[in-house]
Design a protein around this motif. Structure first.
Motif, short mmCIF file in Angstrom:
data_model
loop_
_atom_site.label_atom_id
_atom_site.label_comp_id
_atom_site.label_asym_id
_atom_site.label_seq_id
_atom_site.Cartn_x
_atom_site.Cartn_y
_atom_site.Cartn_z
N ASN A 29 7.45 -20.22 -26.77
CA ASN A 29 6.90 -19.82 -25.42
C ASN A 29 8.09 -18.92 -24.79
O ASN A 29 8.27 -18.99 -23.67
N PHE A 30 8.43 -17.96 -25.54
CA PHE A 30 9.54 -17.01 -25.04
C PHE A 30 8.97 -15.60 -25.58
O PHE A 30 9.01 -15.51 -26.80
N LEU A 31 9.11 -14.79 -24.43
CA LEU A 31 8.71 -13.36 -24.66
C LEU A 31 9.93 -12.44 -24.55
O LEU A 31 10.79 -12.68 -23.60
N GLY A 44 9.61 -16.59 -20.21
CA GLY A 44 8.86 -17.69 -20.84
C GLY A 44 8.36 -18.83 -19.99
O GLY A 44 8.63 -18.96 -18.86
N TRP A 45 7.67 -19.66 -20.70
CA TRP A 45 7.25 -20.95 -19.90
C TRP A 45 7.44 -22.29 -20.84
O TRP A 45 7.47 -22.28 -21.91
N LEU A 57 7.43 -21.29 -15.20
CA LEU A 57 7.91 -20.11 -15.80
C LEU A 57 9.45 -20.06 -15.67
O LEU A 57 9.86 -20.45 -14.51
N CYS A 79 2.53 -14.09 -20.25
CA CYS A 79 2.75 -15.66 -20.11
C CYS A 79 1.69 -16.30 -19.27
O CYS A 79 1.27 -17.31 -19.82
N GLU A 80 1.17 -15.54 -18.15
CA GLU A 80 0.05 -16.26 -17.55
C GLU A 80 -1.14 -16.31 -18.47
O GLU A 80 -1.91 -17.33 -18.49
N GLU A 82 -1.29 -16.50 -21.62
CA GLU A 82 -1.13 -17.54 -22.72
C GLU A 82 -1.30 -18.76 -22.20
O GLU A 82 -1.87 -19.75 -22.81
N CYS A 83 -0.93 -18.78 -21.02
CA CYS A 83 -1.08 -20.35 -20.28
C CYS A 83 -2.62 -20.57 -19.79
O CYS A 83 -3.12 -21.78 -20.16
#
Length: 139
Positions: A29-31, A44-45, A57, A79-80, A82-83
């Motif tokens: 969960n890390f970009l 990430g999240w 986040l 991230c948003e 993907e969540c």
């Protein structure tokens, strides 16, 4: 970017507050954002284990040479999305004072201000923020 909000000694010491990046990397969960093979941003999240419909986040950073060029917006949007795909309803974060305007622009609302004690005896002001991304909850 922090210089207009914090003293230099606070900025340098506040790096001790950055933690958990390894956990985000391991979880997938890390970009990172890259430009010409160079990492210029990251974020990430982490899904909240006590409330799996929420995610925090964390670790959003952009290299100063690339500030205000859309890097953070692209990372945040990824991230948003993907969540949302995972059914997360609410995002929350702890922003620095310099990050607060960006997160407000992204739809976050302030829920609390606090001062984190630093090892050098100073404090570092932070802003807890939240954004509902799925459903209609009120805070």
């Amino acid at each position: 970017l922090q210089a207009q909000y914090y003293k230099q000694s606070e900025i340098e010491t506040a790096l001790e507050l950055v933690c958990g990046i390894e956990e985000l990397i391991i979880s997938g969960n890390f970009l990172v954002a890259k430009h010409e093979k160079r990492i210029i941003g990251c974020g990430g999240w982490a899904i909240d284990v006590s409330e799996p419909q929420k995610a925090e986040l964390r670790s959003f950073f952009v290299h100063p040479d690339f500030a205000r060029k859309g890097v953070a917006t692209q990372l945040f949007t990824a991230c948003e999305n993907e969540c949302l795909h995972r059914g997360i309803e609410t995002l929350y974060l702890t922003a620095t004072l310099s990050g607060e305007p960006f997160y407000k622009k992204c739809g976050f609302c302030e829920i609390e201000r606090s001062k984190q004690n630093l090892s050098n005896g100073e404090t570092f002001e932070l802003v807890k923020m939240v954004k509902v991304i799925l459903g209609c909850k009120a805070y």
